[in-house]
Write a protein that holds these residues in place. Structure first.
Motif, PDB file in Angstrom:
ATOM      1  N   LYS A 154      17.301  -0.456 -10.986  1.00  0.00           N
ATOM      2  CA  LYS A 154      16.647  -0.326  -9.707  1.00  0.00           C
ATOM      3  C   LYS A 154      17.151   0.944  -9.015  1.00  0.00           C
ATOM      4  O   LYS A 154      18.223   1.456  -9.341  1.00  0.00           O
ATOM      5  N   PRO A 155      16.390   1.459  -8.048  1.00  0.00           N
ATOM      6  CA  PRO A 155      16.887   2.596  -7.262  1.00  0.00           C
ATOM      7  C   PRO A 155      18.224   2.277  -6.607  1.00  0.00           C
ATOM      8  O   PRO A 155      18.511   1.122  -6.275  1.00  0.00           O
ATOM      9  N   ALA A 156      19.045   3.288  -6.427  1.00  0.00           N
ATOM     10  CA  ALA A 156      20.393   3.077  -5.887  1.00  0.00           C
ATOM     11  C   ALA A 156      20.373   2.662  -4.430  1.00  0.00           C
ATOM     12  O   ALA A 156      21.185   1.846  -4.003  1.00  0.00           O
ATOM     13  N   ARG A 157      19.443   3.210  -3.662  1.00  0.00           N
ATOM     14  CA  ARG A 157      19.468   2.957  -2.221  1.00  0.00           C
ATOM     15  C   ARG A 157      18.689   1.692  -1.878  1.00  0.00           C
ATOM     16  O   ARG A 157      17.654   1.397  -2.506  1.00  0.00           O
ATOM     17  N   PRO A 158      19.150   0.918  -0.913  1.00  0.00           N
ATOM     18  CA  PRO A 158      18.408  -0.259  -0.455  1.00  0.00           C
ATOM     19  C   PRO A 158      17.034   0.169   0.080  1.00  0.00           C
ATOM     20  O   PRO A 158      16.908   1.183   0.759  1.00  0.00           O
ATOM     21  N   GLY A 159      16.027  -0.613  -0.245  1.00  0.00           N
ATOM     22  CA  GLY A 159      14.677  -0.277   0.205  1.00  0.00           C
ATOM     23  C   GLY A 159      13.925   0.623  -0.742  1.00  0.00           C
ATOM     24  O   GLY A 159      12.744   0.913  -0.528  1.00  0.00           O
ATOM     25  N   GLY A 160      14.586   1.067  -1.806  1.00  0.00           N
ATOM     26  CA  GLY A 160      13.891   1.869  -2.808  1.00  0.00           C
ATOM     27  C   GLY A 160      13.834   3.339  -2.473  1.00  0.00           C
ATOM     28  O   GLY A 160      14.434   3.819  -1.502  1.00  0.00           O
ATOM     29  N   ILE A 161      13.090   4.077  -3.253  1.00  0.00           N
ATOM     30  CA  ILE A 161      12.984   5.525  -3.125  1.00  0.00           C
ATOM     31  C   ILE A 161      11.951   5.862  -2.051  1.00  0.00           C
ATOM     32  O   ILE A 161      10.839   5.332  -2.074  1.00  0.00           O
ATOM     33  N   PRO A 162      12.290   6.728  -1.096  1.00  0.00           N
ATOM     34  CA  PRO A 162      11.298   7.127  -0.091  1.00  0.00           C
ATOM     35  C   PRO A 162      10.093   7.797  -0.740  1.00  0.00           C
ATOM     36  O   PRO A 162      10.235   8.596  -1.666  1.00  0.00           O
ATOM     37  N   ILE A 163       8.910   7.458  -0.240  1.00  0.00           N
ATOM     38  CA  ILE A 163       7.669   8.055  -0.729  1.00  0.00           C
ATOM     39  C   ILE A 163       6.974   8.728   0.439  1.00  0.00           C
ATOM     40  O   ILE A 163       6.515   8.067   1.370  1.00  0.00           O
ATOM     41  N   HIS A 164       6.917  10.051   0.405  1.00  0.00           N
ATOM     42  CA  HIS A 164       6.199  10.817   1.419  1.00  0.00           C
ATOM     43  C   HIS A 164       4.845  11.230   0.854  1.00  0.00           C
ATOM     44  O   HIS A 164       4.683  11.345  -0.369  1.00  0.00           O
ATOM     45  N   ILE A 165       3.897  11.462   1.733  1.00  0.00           N
ATOM     46  CA  ILE A 165       2.551  11.835   1.320  1.00  0.00           C
ATOM     47  C   ILE A 165       2.311  13.294   1.683  1.00  0.00           C
ATOM     48  O   ILE A 165       2.476  13.700   2.843  1.00  0.00           O
ATOM     49  N   GLY A 166       1.928  14.089   0.681  1.00  0.00           N
ATOM     50  CA  GLY A 166       1.620  15.486   0.917  1.00  0.00           C
ATOM     51  C   GLY A 166       0.123  15.718   0.914  1.00  0.00           C
ATOM     52  O   GLY A 166      -0.623  15.049   0.198  1.00  0.00           O
ATOM     53  N   GLY A 167      -0.330  16.670   1.732  1.00  0.00           N
ATOM     54  CA  GLY A 167      -1.752  16.988   1.770  1.00  0.00           C
ATOM     55  C   GLY A 167      -2.181  17.515   3.115  1.00  0.00           C
ATOM     56  O   GLY A 167      -1.380  17.605   4.050  1.00  0.00           O
ATOM     57  N   HIS A 168      -3.451  17.852   3.208  1.00  0.00           N
ATOM     58  CA  HIS A 168      -3.990  18.453   4.424  1.00  0.00           C
ATOM     59  C   HIS A 168      -5.107  17.623   5.034  1.00  0.00           C
ATOM     60  O   HIS A 168      -5.707  18.037   6.024  1.00  0.00           O
ATOM     61  N   GLY A 198      -1.211  24.069  14.341  1.00  0.00           N
ATOM     62  CA  GLY A 198      -1.838  23.916  15.634  1.00  0.00           C
ATOM     63  C   GLY A 198      -2.363  22.520  15.893  1.00  0.00           C
ATOM     64  O   GLY A 198      -1.726  21.511  15.581  1.00  0.00           O
ATOM     65  N   ALA A 199      -3.570  22.458  16.467  1.00  0.00           N
ATOM     66  CA  ALA A 199      -4.182  21.184  16.843  1.00  0.00           C
ATOM     67  C   ALA A 199      -4.463  20.319  15.621  1.00  0.00           C
ATOM     68  O   ALA A 199      -4.372  19.084  15.691  1.00  0.00           O
ATOM     69  N   GLU A 200      -4.805  20.953  14.502  1.00  0.00           N
ATOM     70  CA  GLU A 200      -5.083  20.180  13.288  1.00  0.00           C
ATOM     71  C   GLU A 200      -3.825  19.464  12.803  1.00  0.00           C
ATOM     72  O   GLU A 200      -3.870  18.289  12.420  1.00  0.00           O
ATOM     73  N   LEU A 201      -2.710  20.168  12.827  1.00  0.00           N
ATOM     74  CA  LEU A 201      -1.441  19.560  12.437  1.00  0.00           C
ATOM     75  C   LEU A 201      -1.097  18.400  13.354  1.00  0.00           C
ATOM     76  O   LEU A 201      -0.732  17.304  12.895  1.00  0.00           O
ATOM     77  N   GLN A 202      -1.208  18.628  14.651  1.00  0.00           N
ATOM     78  CA  GLN A 202      -0.880  17.565  15.595  1.00  0.00           C
ATOM     79  C   GLN A 202      -1.795  16.364  15.411  1.00  0.00           C
ATOM     80  O   GLN A 202      -1.364  15.208  15.527  1.00  0.00           O
ATOM     81  N   GLY A 203      -3.054  16.629  15.085  1.00  0.00           N
ATOM     82  CA  GLY A 203      -3.982  15.538  14.848  1.00  0.00           C
ATOM     83  C   GLY A 203      -3.588  14.684  13.667  1.00  0.00           C
ATOM     84  O   GLY A 203      -3.722  13.446  13.700  1.00  0.00           O
ATOM     85  N   LEU A 204      -3.084  15.316  12.593  1.00  0.00           N
ATOM     86  CA  LEU A 204      -2.653  14.563  11.419  1.00  0.00           C
ATOM     87  C   LEU A 204      -1.419  13.720  11.734  1.00  0.00           C
ATOM     88  O   LEU A 204      -1.317  12.562  11.304  1.00  0.00           O
ATOM     89  N   ILE A 205      -0.476  14.295  12.470  1.00  0.00           N
ATOM     90  CA  ILE A 205       0.731  13.545  12.825  1.00  0.00           C
ATOM     91  C   ILE A 205       0.370  12.361  13.717  1.00  0.00           C
ATOM     92  O   ILE A 205       0.864  11.237  13.517  1.00  0.00           O
ATOM     93  N   ASP A 206      -0.508  12.597  14.690  1.00  0.00           N
ATOM     94  CA  ASP A 206      -0.936  11.507  15.576  1.00  0.00           C
ATOM     95  C   ASP A 206      -1.644  10.415  14.790  1.00  0.00           C
ATOM     96  O   ASP A 206      -1.429   9.214  15.034  1.00  0.00           O
ATOM     97  N   LEU A 207      -2.485  10.817  13.843  1.00  0.00           N
ATOM     98  CA  LEU A 207      -3.212   9.836  13.039  1.00  0.00           C
ATOM     99  C   LEU A 207      -2.250   9.008  12.195  1.00  0.00           C
ATOM    100  O   LEU A 207      -2.418   7.786  12.074  1.00  0.00           O
ATOM    101  N   MET A 208      -1.248   9.648  11.608  1.00  0.00           N
ATOM    102  CA  MET A 208      -0.251   8.910  10.836  1.00  0.00           C
ATOM    103  C   MET A 208       0.414   7.850  11.703  1.00  0.00           C
ATOM    104  O   MET A 208       0.573   6.687  11.287  1.00  0.00           O
ATOM    105  N   ARG A 209       0.796   8.218  12.894  1.00  0.00           N
ATOM    106  CA  ARG A 209       1.476   7.285  13.778  1.00  0.00           C
ATOM    107  C   ARG A 209       0.545   6.147  14.207  1.00  0.00           C
ATOM    108  O   ARG A 209       0.968   4.982  14.270  1.00  0.00           O
ATOM    109  N   GLN A 210      -0.702   6.463  14.473  1.00  0.00           N
ATOM    110  CA  GLN A 210      -1.669   5.431  14.837  1.00  0.00           C
ATOM    111  C   GLN A 210      -1.872   4.434  13.700  1.00  0.00           C
ATOM    112  O   GLN A 210      -1.949   3.218  13.917  1.00  0.00           O
ATOM    113  N   GLU A 211      -1.982   4.946  12.490  1.00  0.00           N
ATOM    114  CA  GLU A 211      -2.183   4.073  11.335  1.00  0.00           C
ATOM    115  C   GLU A 211      -0.950   3.204  11.095  1.00  0.00           C
ATOM    116  O   GLU A 211      -1.064   2.048  10.694  1.00  0.00           O
TER     117      GLU A 211
END
Length: 295
Positions: A179-193, A215-228
């Motif tokens: 199993k992964p060494a760290r509790p909770g497993g391996i972090p999985i980040h999502i890459g893309g635009h 700019g605004a597009e970046l902020q929109g993606l971050i806001d959407l991630m948090r909303q989801e």
């Protein structure tokens, strides 16, 4: 703020063991948080797919550039270092069967002492994904299930194993160790635009690595991630944001500006050169400029 360094694939040196071993040791000594490795399992000559991060529609790398398997490269670098974290950025998830990927990733994490981070993406090169045996059109739905499978296999410690019956993958009584060494497993980040990437990060990921947006597009993606995340009853404050910059141009002021946009980590690209001494000097100067706790 945490600072990562991308393995310098554009310089054509990432398959040179002496070069990469020294690069990794120096990045660790300078105090950088992690080393990031890219992926293309195969590059199809004369591809017609459009690369979304350049106006030419073509990626900057030559078709015959050395692009080592990122997991194998990170395992090699793990053996040459002791503290620095090891990350993919971006692993093309449709290229991988999740049962096999779960084993490979957990093995690296276990043997490196819990240093692996996965950043995965859906891929833009249709020809590559189809050569690896997956359908291009269904890669997003397939990826959601792949992430679920990875987490199931890493989390399960029952004596009878874990079952999964999905659209793309099915198994019963599956047990995979270590199993992964760290509790909770391996972090999985999502890459893309895309907005789909931001939604996936909020629903299933541990963070978002937006590519080629600002700019605004970046902020929109971050806001959407948090909303989801909130909609999925997850803590949006627990999710990380990773942005990119150049080693030669980053300053504490620019880092503060990126932090104000929500960044927790900055992945830095070195100047593409085969001159290892020059790259080491560049990393040292950057670390001193940023006040990293290295030597």
């Amino acid at each position: 703020m945490r600072y990562a360094v991308m393995a310098p694939v554009a310089a054509g040196v990432t398959a040179r063991p002496d070069w990469m071993g020294e690069f990794a040791r120096h990045a660790e000594a300078c105090g950088f948080e992690s080393i990031v490795a890219v992926e293309h399992a195969v590059v199809v000559s004369r591809y017609s797919s459009v690369y979304p991060y350049a106006s030419s529609g073509k990626m900057e790398l030559a078709d015959d550039c050395d692009i080592p398997d990122p997991l194998d490269l990170l395992m090699f670098l793990a053996a040459h270092t002791t503290r620095i974290e090891l990350a993919t950025g971006v692993l093309v998830l449709p290229n991988h069967h999740p049962v096999v990927l779960a084993k490979r990733a957990a093995t690296i994490d276990a043997l490196s002492g819990g240093r692996l981070r996965l950043c995965v993406g859906m891929g833009w090169m249709r020809e590559e994904i189809e050569a690896c045996g997956a359908e291009f059109e269904t890669r997003g739905r397939r990826a959601d299930e792949q992430i679920d499978v990875l987490r199931k296999l890493w989390d399960d410690r029952s004596p009878t194993g874990v079952d999964h019956d999905g659209r793309f993958f099915s198994f019963a009584g599956a047990m995979t160790y270590p199993k992964p060494a760290r509790p909770g497993g391996i972090p999985i980040h999502i890459g893309g635009h895309s907005r789909a990437a931001a939604r996936r990060a909020g629903r299933r990921g541990d963070g978002l690595q937006p590519l080629g947006v600002g700019g605004a597009e970046l902020q929109g993606l971050i806001d959407l991630m948090r909303q989801e995340a909130e909609a999925a009853d997850r803590d949006p404050d627990a999710l990380e944001v990773t942005l990119g910059h150049l080693v030669s141009a980053i300053t504490t002021e620019k880092a503060e500006s990126l932090a104000a946009r929500g960044a927790n980590r900055i992945v830095l690209q070195t100047t593409p050169t085969t001159d290892l001494a020059a790259v080491k000097d560049e990393l040292s100067a950057c670390a001193q400029r940023l006040g990293l706790a290295g030597r």
